[in-house]
Design a protein around this motif. Sequence first.
Motif, PDB file in Angstrom:
ATOM      1  N   PHE A  26       0.820  -1.202   0.000  1.00 11.69           N
ATOM      2  CA  PHE A  26       0.000   0.000   0.000  1.00 11.69           C
ATOM      3  C   PHE A  26       0.858   1.257   0.000  1.00 11.69           C
ATOM      4  O   PHE A  26       0.573   2.228   0.681  1.00 11.69           O
ATOM      5  CB  PHE A  26      -0.960   0.023   1.193  1.00 11.69           C
ATOM      6  N   GLY A  27       1.930   1.248  -0.757  1.00 10.39           N
ATOM      7  CA  GLY A  27       2.775   2.422  -0.866  1.00 10.39           C
ATOM      8  C   GLY A  27       3.734   2.615   0.282  1.00 10.39           C
ATOM      9  O   GLY A  27       4.466   3.585   0.320  1.00 10.39           O
TER      10      GLY A  27
ATOM     11  N   PRO B 142      -7.788   5.717  -6.694  1.00  8.34           N
ATOM     12  CA  PRO B 142      -7.016   5.345  -7.891  1.00  8.34           C
ATOM     13  C   PRO B 142      -5.555   5.001  -7.589  1.00  8.34           C
ATOM     14  O   PRO B 142      -4.944   4.227  -8.308  1.00  8.34           O
ATOM     15  CB  PRO B 142      -7.107   6.585  -8.781  1.00  8.34           C
ATOM     16  N   SER B 143      -4.994   5.551  -6.513  1.00 13.03           N
ATOM     17  CA  SER B 143      -3.600   5.246  -6.179  1.00 13.03           C
ATOM     18  C   SER B 143      -3.417   3.782  -5.783  1.00 13.03           C
ATOM     19  O   SER B 143      -2.311   3.257  -5.834  1.00 13.03           O
ATOM     20  CB  SER B 143      -3.124   6.149  -5.046  1.00 13.03           C
ATOM     21  N   LEU B 144      -4.505   3.116  -5.390  1.00 11.13           N
ATOM     22  CA  LEU B 144      -4.452   1.693  -5.032  1.00 11.13           C
ATOM     23  C   LEU B 144      -5.131   0.833  -6.092  1.00 11.13           C
ATOM     24  O   LEU B 144      -5.715  -0.202  -5.792  1.00 11.13           O
ATOM     25  CB  LEU B 144      -5.108   1.465  -3.671  1.00 11.13           C
TER      26      LEU B 144
END
Length: 129
Positions: free
Chosen positions: A7-8, A38-40
Amino acid sequence: MKGVMRFGKKGKLSPRFIVLFEILSRVGEVAYKLDLPPSLSAVHPIFYVSMLRKYIPDESHVLSLDFVELGQDLTFEEQPIAFLDRQVRKLRTKEIALVKVQWKHRSMRETTWETESHMRARYPHLFEA
């Protein structure tokens, strides 16, 4: 698993619970489909109940409906209301003056420490009084 991005977050002790997500639907008896940003997008949106944590309401999560001025690019700048405290951090070779800032549209729990020189340059009118 060493060095795996979760998760970043990089590292072995990356957080297990990252942020709040809305539940879109129930899938089967023990799984839920979440509304991920959207980042995931690379993460599968269905999670088992054991991977989720119950949301505990908090007063600081309530959003105020104050008027916020947006710029042309739909951004806004936080404005300081007052400086609540001042302290000087002593390092080995220099001293850094910090001020505790109360921000507009934020609660008292969300005050931050900022460098005094930066705040004097951006908001000199707050130092006049």
